[in-house]
Design a protein around this motif. Structure first.
Motif, PDB file in Angstrom:
ATOM      1  N   LEU A  93     -14.859  -0.272   2.437  1.00 16.05           N
ATOM      2  CA  LEU A  93     -13.672   0.183   1.353  1.00 16.05           C
ATOM      3  C   LEU A  93     -13.286   1.404   1.206  1.00 16.05           C
ATOM      4  O   LEU A  93     -12.045   1.489   0.569  1.00 16.05           O
ATOM      5  N   ALA A  94     -13.821   2.853   2.120  1.00 19.89           N
ATOM      6  CA  ALA A  94     -13.648   3.806   1.660  1.00 19.89           C
ATOM      7  C   ALA A  94     -12.503   4.289   2.954  1.00 19.89           C
ATOM      8  O   ALA A  94     -11.755   4.921   2.121  1.00 19.89           O
ATOM      9  N   SER A  98      -8.309   4.542   1.366  1.00 21.76           N
ATOM     10  CA  SER A  98      -7.906   5.681   1.702  1.00 21.76           C
ATOM     11  C   SER A  98      -6.098   5.256   2.660  1.00 21.76           C
ATOM     12  O   SER A  98      -5.335   5.494   2.456  1.00 21.76           O
ATOM     13  N   ARG A  99      -6.229   4.264   3.541  1.00 20.46           N
ATOM     14  CA  ARG A  99      -4.836   3.735   3.504  1.00 20.46           C
ATOM     15  C   ARG A  99      -3.808   3.384   2.019  1.00 20.46           C
ATOM     16  O   ARG A  99      -3.275   3.019   2.711  1.00 20.46           O
ATOM     17  N   TYR A 141     -11.067   8.413  11.184  1.00 22.97           N
ATOM     18  CA  TYR A 141      -9.942   6.981   9.946  1.00 22.97           C
ATOM     19  C   TYR A 141      -9.598   8.160   9.185  1.00 22.97           C
ATOM     20  O   TYR A 141      -9.369   7.466   8.121  1.00 22.97           O
ATOM     21  N   GLY A 142      -9.352   9.087   8.872  1.00 24.72           N
ATOM     22  CA  GLY A 142      -9.172   9.796   7.903  1.00 24.72           C
ATOM     23  C   GLY A 142     -10.071   9.809   6.339  1.00 24.72           C
ATOM     24  O   GLY A 142      -9.338  10.138   5.125  1.00 24.72           O
ATOM     25  N   MET A 303      -8.529  -5.406   2.366  1.00 24.85           N
ATOM     26  CA  MET A 303      -7.690  -4.571   2.132  1.00 24.85           C
ATOM     27  C   MET A 303      -7.833  -4.810   0.650  1.00 24.85           C
ATOM     28  O   MET A 303      -7.459  -3.737  -0.425  1.00 24.85           O
ATOM     29  N   PRO A 304      -7.510  -5.707   0.285  1.00 25.83           N
ATOM     30  CA  PRO A 304      -7.503  -7.147  -0.925  1.00 25.83           C
ATOM     31  C   PRO A 304      -8.523  -6.316  -2.125  1.00 25.83           C
ATOM     32  O   PRO A 304      -8.356  -6.209  -3.226  1.00 25.83           O
ATOM     33  N   ILE A 305      -9.857  -6.389  -1.751  1.00 26.63           N
ATOM     34  CA  ILE A 305     -10.546  -5.633  -2.437  1.00 26.63           C
ATOM     35  C   ILE A 305     -10.308  -4.288  -2.983  1.00 26.63           C
ATOM     36  O   ILE A 305     -10.661  -3.875  -4.008  1.00 26.63           O
ATOM     37  N   ALA A 306     -10.135  -3.399  -1.857  1.00 25.16           N
ATOM     38  CA  ALA A 306     -10.019  -1.829  -1.744  1.00 25.16           C
ATOM     39  C   ALA A 306      -8.624  -2.126  -3.134  1.00 25.16           C
ATOM     40  O   ALA A 306      -8.476  -1.162  -4.299  1.00 25.16           O
ATOM     41  N   ALA A 307      -7.755  -3.257  -2.816  1.00 26.58           N
ATOM     42  CA  ALA A 307      -6.583  -2.505  -3.574  1.00 26.58           C
ATOM     43  C   ALA A 307      -6.321  -2.902  -5.881  1.00 26.58           C
ATOM     44  O   ALA A 307      -6.265  -2.291  -6.095  1.00 26.58           O
TER      45      ALA A 307
END
Length: 316
Positions: A93-94, A98-99, A141-142, A303-307
């Motif tokens: 998630l982190a 970030s992305r 990974y930043g 990515m969909p969860i993070a969005a």
């Protein structure tokens, strides 16, 4: 006689609109707005401005540096029990957030089982400190990281009582996180003293709850949700982990932990369902190797969860 316009022009050439110049006799007073700059950039700008302001006739340059206080949001990733993949979800998630454009840091608050150094591929690194304030460790990974796993010897048990553990975790949260605007907080499993202290003291903006589809895990997930609701912390949503297994040999789908239980529980509780993370060998092997799947440009799981989490933050 000092040419004030020449001083202003020289300072503007290196600082733009960040600097305001005033002249009092032969002394130049300058206010620098360092909002958004890290410590190294702030020091460099101050030194450059000082040199630029030292024009003929100027006997002293006094500089005051100001900055707007940044608002940093904490996102708690929690579960009612261990073994549901909470730490893997927190790491991915982190990275995915970030992305998506957030400046994210990761706090491994799972004090009795810190696994983030391995997940983030920084095992063996130790954070430095300045004036007793920790500096987070950069990751590939930043996403900078702080974990108790970086402060104790590998393989050593952390046998601390609640207040001592909460105090140590406070140092991780209160570290020099620089320009990060979001901290993902990987909480210990359960609903004990450490979790309650962290929630009450640091007031996360919201919580993401992780559960497997099986009934026993969902019972404990409900307890975690109840903890946050009683503390007045909004629930961002529920993630169903280990949801379905595809045999890599025959392609047949099976559900060793059940299917759809977390989504049904979210609907029953009136909270958002953020999505499913499948039970796959690729996620397990990538995580063990310190290459979280969310770092892959082709990731379609995290990515969909993070969005959704990023969109939720955008409404605050």
């Amino acid at each position: 006689m000092i040419d004030i316009e020449a001083v202003k022009a020289a300072v503007a050439a290196v600082a733009g609109k960040r600097a305001t110049v005033r002249l009092e006799g032969t002394r130049a007073g300058i206010i620098i707005d360092a909002t958004g700059l890290d410590l190294q950039a702030r020091d460099a700008l101050e030194a450059t401005v000082r040199m630029a302001a030292t024009q003929p006739g100027v006997t002293e340059v006094r500089i005051a540096v100001t900055a707007e206080r940044s608002t940093r949001r904490l996102i708690a990733v929690a579960s009612g029990k261990g073994g549901v993949g909470k730490s893997t979800l927190a790491a991915n998630l982190a990275i995915a957030m970030s992305r998506a454009g957030r400046r994210v840091g990761l706090v491994d608050a799972d004090i009795y089982g810190p696994s983030q150094p391995r997940l983030m591929n920084v095992e063996g690194t130790r954070p430095t400190a300045k004036d007793k304030v920790l500096d987070p460790v950069p990751t590939p990974y930043g996403v900078p990281l702080l974990s108790m796993g970086q402060l104790v010897e590998p393989g050593k048990a952390i046998a601390w009582r609640g207040p001592m553990a909460a105090g140590a975790l406070g140092q991780l949260v209160e570290a020099d996180w620089g320009l990060t605007d979001t901290l993902v907080l990987d909480l210990p499993p359960g609903t004990g003293d450490v979790q309650l202290t962290m929630v009450q003291k640091y007031r996360p903006a919201g919580a993401v709850i992780v559960s497997t589809p099986q009934d026993l895990a969902l019972i404990d997930a409900r307890r975690a949700i109840d903890l946050f609701e009683k503390a007045g912390i909004p629930i961002i949503g529920l993630v169903e982990n280990m949801a379905g297994y595809i045999c890599p040999h025959c392609g047949e789908a099976s559900d060793p932990f059940g299917n759809g239980g977390a989504e049904a529980a979210a609907r029953e509780l009136g909270i958002p369902f953020l999505g499913r993370v499948p039970l796959t060998i690729s996620i397990r092997t990538a995580s063990d190797a310190g290459t979280p799947p969310a770092s892959n440009p082709d990731d379609t799981v995290f990515m969909p969860i993070a969005a959704q989490v990023v969109a939720w933050l955008g409404k605050l």
